[in-house]
Design an enzyme around this catalytic site. Sequence first.
Site, PDB file in Angstrom:
ATOM      1  N   ASP A  37     134.159  50.892  90.426  1.00 44.24           N
ATOM      2  CA  ASP A  37     135.233  51.046  91.414  1.00 44.24           C
ATOM      3  C   ASP A  37     135.499  49.738  92.156  1.00 44.24           C
ATOM      4  O   ASP A  37     134.611  48.888  92.283  1.00 44.24           O
ATOM      5  CB  ASP A  37     134.831  52.160  92.400  1.00 44.24           C
ATOM      6  CG  ASP A  37     136.026  52.679  93.172  1.00 44.24           C
ATOM      7  OD1 ASP A  37     137.175  52.470  92.730  1.00 44.24           O
ATOM      8  OD2 ASP A  37     135.813  53.298  94.232  1.00 44.24           O
ATOM      9  N   HIS A  54     141.982  45.079  87.262  1.00 43.04           N
ATOM     10  CA  HIS A  54     141.475  45.828  86.097  1.00 43.04           C
ATOM     11  C   HIS A  54     141.077  44.855  84.973  1.00 43.04           C
ATOM     12  O   HIS A  54     140.064  45.046  84.306  1.00 43.04           O
ATOM     13  CB  HIS A  54     142.525  46.827  85.591  1.00 43.04           C
ATOM     14  CG  HIS A  54     142.844  47.906  86.591  1.00 43.04           C
ATOM     15  ND1 HIS A  54     141.871  48.622  87.242  1.00 43.04           N
ATOM     16  CD2 HIS A  54     144.027  48.403  87.052  1.00 43.04           C
ATOM     17  CE1 HIS A  54     142.438  49.497  88.071  1.00 43.04           C
ATOM     18  NE2 HIS A  54     143.751  49.381  87.969  1.00 43.04           N
ATOM     19  N   LEU A 148     121.908  50.676  72.034  1.00 42.76           N
ATOM     20  CA  LEU A 148     122.408  51.230  73.299  1.00 42.76           C
ATOM     21  C   LEU A 148     123.478  52.296  73.061  1.00 42.76           C
ATOM     22  O   LEU A 148     124.414  52.086  72.295  1.00 42.76           O
ATOM     23  CB  LEU A 148     123.013  50.088  74.142  1.00 42.76           C
ATOM     24  CG  LEU A 148     123.737  50.479  75.425  1.00 42.76           C
ATOM     25  CD1 LEU A 148     122.753  50.950  76.498  1.00 42.76           C
ATOM     26  CD2 LEU A 148     124.562  49.301  75.950  1.00 42.76           C
TER      27      LEU A 148
HETATM   28  C1  IPE Z   1     136.642  56.861  90.290  1.00 39.91           C
HETATM   29  O1  IPE Z   1     137.279  55.983  91.107  1.00 39.91           O
HETATM   30  C2  IPE Z   1     137.214  56.780  88.899  1.00 39.91           C
HETATM   31  C3  IPE Z   1     136.904  55.572  88.145  1.00 39.91           C
HETATM   32  C4  IPE Z   1     136.201  54.558  88.556  1.00 39.91           C
HETATM   33  C5  IPE Z   1     137.422  55.576  86.820  1.00 39.91           C
HETATM   34  P1  IPE Z   1     138.577  56.357  91.935  1.00 39.91           P
HETATM   35  O2  IPE Z   1     138.970  55.122  92.647  1.00 39.91           O
HETATM   36  O3  IPE Z   1     139.586  56.992  91.082  1.00 39.91           O
HETATM   37  O4  IPE Z   1     138.038  57.469  92.950  1.00 39.91           O
HETATM   38  P2  IPE Z   1     138.499  57.841  94.429  1.00 39.91           P
HETATM   39  O5  IPE Z   1     139.935  58.243  94.353  1.00 39.91           O
HETATM   40  O6  IPE Z   1     138.330  56.634  95.281  1.00 39.91           O
HETATM   41  O7  IPE Z   1     137.575  58.943  94.857  1.00 39.91           O
HETATM   42  C1  IPE Z   2     138.462  51.487  89.564  1.00 46.01           C
HETATM   43  O1  IPE Z   2     139.099  50.627  90.447  1.00 46.01           O
HETATM   44  C2  IPE Z   2     139.067  51.415  88.195  1.00 46.01           C
HETATM   45  C3  IPE Z   2     139.677  52.644  87.723  1.00 46.01           C
HETATM   46  C4  IPE Z   2     140.009  53.711  88.402  1.00 46.01           C
HETATM   47  C5  IPE Z   2     139.936  52.622  86.300  1.00 46.01           C
HETATM   48  P1  IPE Z   2     140.257  51.159  91.355  1.00 46.01           P
HETATM   49  O2  IPE Z   2     141.562  50.986  90.655  1.00 46.01           O
HETATM   50  O3  IPE Z   2     139.975  52.549  91.802  1.00 46.01           O
HETATM   51  O4  IPE Z   2     140.183  50.154  92.575  1.00 46.01           O
HETATM   52  P2  IPE Z   2     140.310  50.510  94.119  1.00 46.01           P
HETATM   53  O5  IPE Z   2     139.339  51.607  94.403  1.00 46.01           O
HETATM   54  O6  IPE Z   2     141.718  50.939  94.337  1.00 46.01           O
HETATM   55  O7  IPE Z   2     139.977  49.253  94.817  1.00 46.01           O
HETATM   56 MG    MG Z   3     138.952  53.339  93.369  1.00 49.32          MG
END
Ligand code: IPE
Ligand code: IPE
Ligand code: MG
Length: 260
Positions: A37, A54, A148
């Site tokens: 995240d 990303h 792995l």
């Molecule tokens: C969880 O992160 C999903 C992934 C990392 C793929 P999100 O950013 O979507 O989750 P919330 O919305 O902060 O809970």
């Molecule tokens: C997690 O990073 C990646 C995915 C959900 C694929 P985010 O896109 O949720 O990044 P933040 O949480 O908005 O910073």
């Molecule tokens: Mg996120």
Amino acid sequence: MTNDAIKILRFLRKKEKGAMEIPPLEKRPRHIAFIMDGNGRWAQRRSLPRSAGHAAGTEALREIIKACDELKIEVMSIYAFSTENWNRPIEEVNALMKLITKYFVSEIDELHEKGVRIKILGELERFPEEQKSALEKAMAKTRFNKGLKLNIALNYGGRAEIVRAAKAISEKCRSGEMTPDQIDYDALSNEMYTAGDPDVDLLIRTSGDMRLSNFLLWQTWYAEIIFNPLCWPDYNRAALIKDLNEYASRDRRFGRVKVK
Ligand code: IPE
Ligand code: IPE
Ligand code: MG
């Protein structure tokens, strides 16, 4: 993304160094799950579009897969796209889909050479045909590998997975293949996408957010959890080794009292 852009993203990732020792194998987790995240915030803090976050995240992923392989971790599960992530703006959803597929297509040969076995957790049917078939090919190609185990959660939701398992078991009971009194933890575990894998020992969520966001709800029942403040694109091998030391220092009791 051009080669120059990739070079710049690599440069922008933190070069966190650490001289920490690697805990001995028996003190390392067998199964690590990562909630990758903070890509969006990483990019926003650098005045870049979320998609750059990303892309930088895939650099971190490459480094962490390599590290987990070298550290002889048995299973690594990564949260790449949740059932709730469909609710993001369509441009971001499309960019993410493309990036995830492109990453695995470009890495597959190297992963295969390392003996990595890829498994998708989640339902691929909502994915565009081209991406679905690329991911299925990756799974098929690495199916018999013995290194792995890399579980990629895509269109994955922990609740959806439990409902799916409950349906499968109900069906087995209806057909007479099993009886309701045979339903136990193992029966449920065997219907999860992770069937055959050990439960999660260590769950790491980057970005500082402290929640599970519907990830591996069944498998994390006694997992140790680390909420690492780094955003995923800054997470690296040194950060992982620090977290492995934290894990090795934890006292896992599984409801029992500590035996001195
Ligand atoms: C969880 O992160 C999903 C992934 C990392 C793929 P999100 O950013 O979507 O989750 P919330 O919305 O902060 O809970
Ligand atoms: C997690 O990073 C990646 C995915 C959900 C694929 P985010 O896109 O949720 O990044 P933040 O949480 O908005 O910073
Ligand atoms: Mg996120």
